[in-house]
Design a protein around this motif. Sequence first.
Motif, short mmCIF file in Angstrom:
data_model
loop_
_atom_site.label_atom_id
_atom_site.label_comp_id
_atom_site.label_asym_id
_atom_site.label_seq_id
_atom_site.Cartn_x
_atom_site.Cartn_y
_atom_site.Cartn_z
N GLU A 58 51.43 26.40 92.07
CA GLU A 58 52.38 25.62 92.75
C GLU A 58 51.59 24.62 93.34
OE1 GLU A 58 56.09 25.14 93.63
OE2 GLU A 58 56.10 25.50 91.72
N LEU A 59 50.74 24.66 94.39
CA LEU A 59 50.15 23.82 95.22
C LEU A 59 49.52 22.80 94.35
CD1 LEU A 59 47.98 25.62 97.92
CD2 LEU A 59 50.60 24.79 97.83
N ALA A 60 48.86 23.38 93.08
CA ALA A 60 48.29 22.28 92.20
C ALA A 60 49.41 21.15 91.46
CB ALA A 60 47.60 23.04 90.91
N SER A 61 50.49 22.05 91.16
CA SER A 61 51.61 21.23 90.65
C SER A 61 52.37 20.27 91.50
CB SER A 61 52.59 22.14 89.63
OG SER A 61 53.15 22.87 90.43
N LEU A 62 52.16 20.73 92.83
CA LEU A 62 52.90 19.92 93.87
C LEU A 62 52.21 18.41 93.72
CD1 LEU A 62 54.90 18.97 95.78
CD2 LEU A 62 53.48 20.27 97.64
N PHE A 63 50.74 18.68 94.03
CA PHE A 63 50.04 17.64 93.97
C PHE A 63 49.97 16.56 92.77
CE2 PHE A 63 48.48 20.23 97.60
CZ PHE A 63 48.72 19.19 98.59
N SER A 64 50.11 17.16 91.44
CA SER A 64 50.01 16.45 90.42
C SER A 64 51.58 15.86 90.08
CB SER A 64 49.89 17.23 89.35
OG SER A 64 51.02 18.12 88.86
N GLY A 65 52.59 16.53 90.99
CA GLY A 65 53.95 16.02 90.85
C GLY A 65 54.68 16.83 89.77
N ALA A 66 54.20 17.74 89.27
CA ALA A 66 54.67 18.26 87.90
C ALA A 66 55.68 19.20 88.55
CB ALA A 66 53.77 19.14 87.11
N SER A 67 55.79 19.80 89.72
CA SER A 67 56.79 20.79 90.28
C SER A 67 57.97 20.13 90.87
CB SER A 67 56.29 21.63 91.11
OG SER A 67 55.64 21.12 92.05
N LEU A 68 58.03 18.77 91.27
CA LEU A 68 58.73 17.92 91.81
C LEU A 68 59.96 17.73 90.81
CD1 LEU A 68 57.10 15.13 93.75
CD2 LEU A 68 57.78 17.09 94.50
N THR A 69 61.23 17.61 91.51
CA THR A 69 62.54 17.42 90.60
C THR A 69 62.44 16.11 90.10
OG1 THR A 69 64.75 17.54 90.67
CG2 THR A 69 63.91 16.67 92.71
N ASP A 70 63.16 15.95 89.10
CA ASP A 70 63.88 14.46 88.55
C ASP A 70 65.17 14.38 88.59
OD1 ASP A 70 64.38 16.34 86.54
OD2 ASP A 70 63.69 15.16 84.90
N ASN A 71 65.61 15.26 89.41
CA ASN A 71 67.26 15.27 89.51
C ASN A 71 67.64 13.76 90.21
OD1 ASN A 71 69.84 15.78 90.16
ND2 ASN A 71 69.36 17.27 91.89
N ALA A 72 67.97 13.02 89.40
CA ALA A 72 68.40 11.52 89.73
C ALA A 72 69.62 11.57 90.42
CB ALA A 72 68.13 10.70 88.61
N ASN A 73 69.93 11.97 91.49
CA ASN A 73 71.27 12.25 92.18
C ASN A 73 71.59 11.29 93.15
OD1 ASN A 73 69.91 13.24 94.47
ND2 ASN A 73 70.47 15.06 94.29
N THR A 74 70.77 10.06 93.61
CA THR A 74 70.98 9.55 94.72
C THR A 74 71.80 8.11 94.46
OG1 THR A 74 69.20 10.51 95.67
CG2 THR A 74 70.21 8.49 96.76
#
Length: 560
Positions: free
Chosen positions: A181-197
């Motif tokens: 998870e840490l690795a994917s956080l830094f690569s951005g892979a685990s961040l959402t792409d939920n374009a809700n704003t």
Amino acid sequence: MASLSFPLPKTSHLLSGVQPYSHAENCSLFGRSILRSRRDIGDSMVANIATKQPLIAPAPPPPPLEKEEARNNGKLAAWTSIKQEKWEGEVVVEGEIPSWLRGTYLRNGPGLWHIGDYHFRHLFDGYATLVKLHFDGGRARAAHRQIESEAYKAARSRQRISYREFSEAPRPDNFLAYIGELASLFSGASLTDNANTGVVKLGDGRVVCLTETQKGSIVIDPGSLETLGKFEYSDPFGGLLLHSAHPIVTETEFLTLLPDLVNPGYLAVRMEPGTNERRVIGRVNCRGGPTPGWVHSFPVTEDYIIVPEMPLRYCLKNLLRSQPTPLYKFEWHPDSKAFMHVMCRVSGRLVASVEVPLYVTFHFINAYEQRDEDGRVVAIIADCCEHNADTSILDKLTLQNLRSSIGQDVLPDARVGRFTIPMDGRPYGKLEAALDPAEHGRGMDMCSINPLYLGKMYRFAYACGARRPCNFPNTITKIDLVEKKTENWYAEGAVPSEPFFVPRPGAADEDDGVVISLVSDRNGEGYAVLLDGPTFQEIARAKFPYGLPYGLHGCWIPSE
Ligand SMILES: CC(=O)/C=C/C=C(C)/C=C/C1=C(C)CCCC1(C)C
Ligand SMILES: CC(/C=C/C=O)=C\C=C\C=O
Ligand SMILES: [Fe+2]
């Protein structure tokens, strides 16, 4: 919550031709009668077989909506998830839509706050729901549709969250998964792409939905509301992962700020219509704190980009946590001080950087240059919806609070915060209320202006104000920043969303146009209200055949 039945069949006389959509695969999200229960799905979907640990964080205590349904007869639409993937039809109009109003109003927002039996905690977590109103010849056609982000599709098919949302994160099963998870956080892979704003129309006509993660930039078709795909930036700045949720978008450019979490600062970048490449205008290094301040929005003047450095800063430690912290992914650093930086739009040079009183804002309203009689810029005026340097507003936006404190006077005070930034090298700027906050019930946010006055001296802002007692802004308010007076629209128990100003083509006066707001009604209903700019009287209402969840920001696409 799913025991609420979808109101469409009862009101089907309101629909013209297009019938409510339902889809076997999608139905699992909408409605208990067709919802597969946890038992049906089987343990394998919700628990790690080896450890028997739940894969998702446990649902918050007791299902808040059910409690709220009892208190509120289950009727307030604002904090209730949308019940269908999509719908389209003609809406019944009361009153008169001006014949010059020809085009499409789009509004984005987090309209779906549960996945199966799992309920999100925070307003900003919900999966994006786009709402559309098309005006032509005094008639209105409406639609809504879920945005098919990877985060939403994964949640729908796996019945659990799979990406890091605003306050929620999938809980790692074990230590190894945590490291992953840490690795994917830094690569951005685990961040959402939920374009809700937000949703913006670029100068080249493409329509893009946005959130604060860069990967959550999603192109949609404004006609069908279909998700067309990811907006792929072709430059190397994706590695910075985040951006402002509110770029400045005009016919000729797209400007935004990218916070740099590693070398604390901000990159100001510009993208031209017809390209996907952002080019650097300039960079500002942070003057305080371990990380940049949260930059949800920023203002511009005709010649300058204003870079706010708020003491509410991104927090790397909190980014890694799967459970919400009091300030979510942020931390309050009053000792790091607050600053406003001014960058030249052409050269990228930093021309002023001043310390200002501590502040908390999501939304800047507008900014402009103040000149002396020789035309020299002596100061920048920048206005925002300012929460009295009090971060508690973030926690007031939990769904449990919004659902359970209806009618209680718990909305923290806010004001139109006016920064004065001297341009003569003086080190301090001012922050004052632009008008007596009692004029808007000491609460305000979700603002718009006449877009033709972007970056220029202006007089009118439109926002949601407060008629107390209330737990959320509940009026549509026209703010006259010269007379320091307001005019208000209010309907008891209703929650209006951001008033959006559309200027009348050819108008000479700043307030000549209409204000559109989508209202979530206390009777479980939804409608769009149109207010006449100059008089601020209601001129038309377009009623949806179902309740509208609260939404955030919109845009206007004029008809050809
Ligand atoms: C809707 C709104 O006003 C703000 C939404 C903000 C979001 C979705 C922020 C998301 C974030 C992440 C998913 C991880 C990184 C930090 C942060 C920007 C808070
Ligand atoms: C709903 C909201 C911020 C939305 C961000 O896009 C703020 C509400 C503040 C209440 O006063
Ligand atoms: Fe916003």
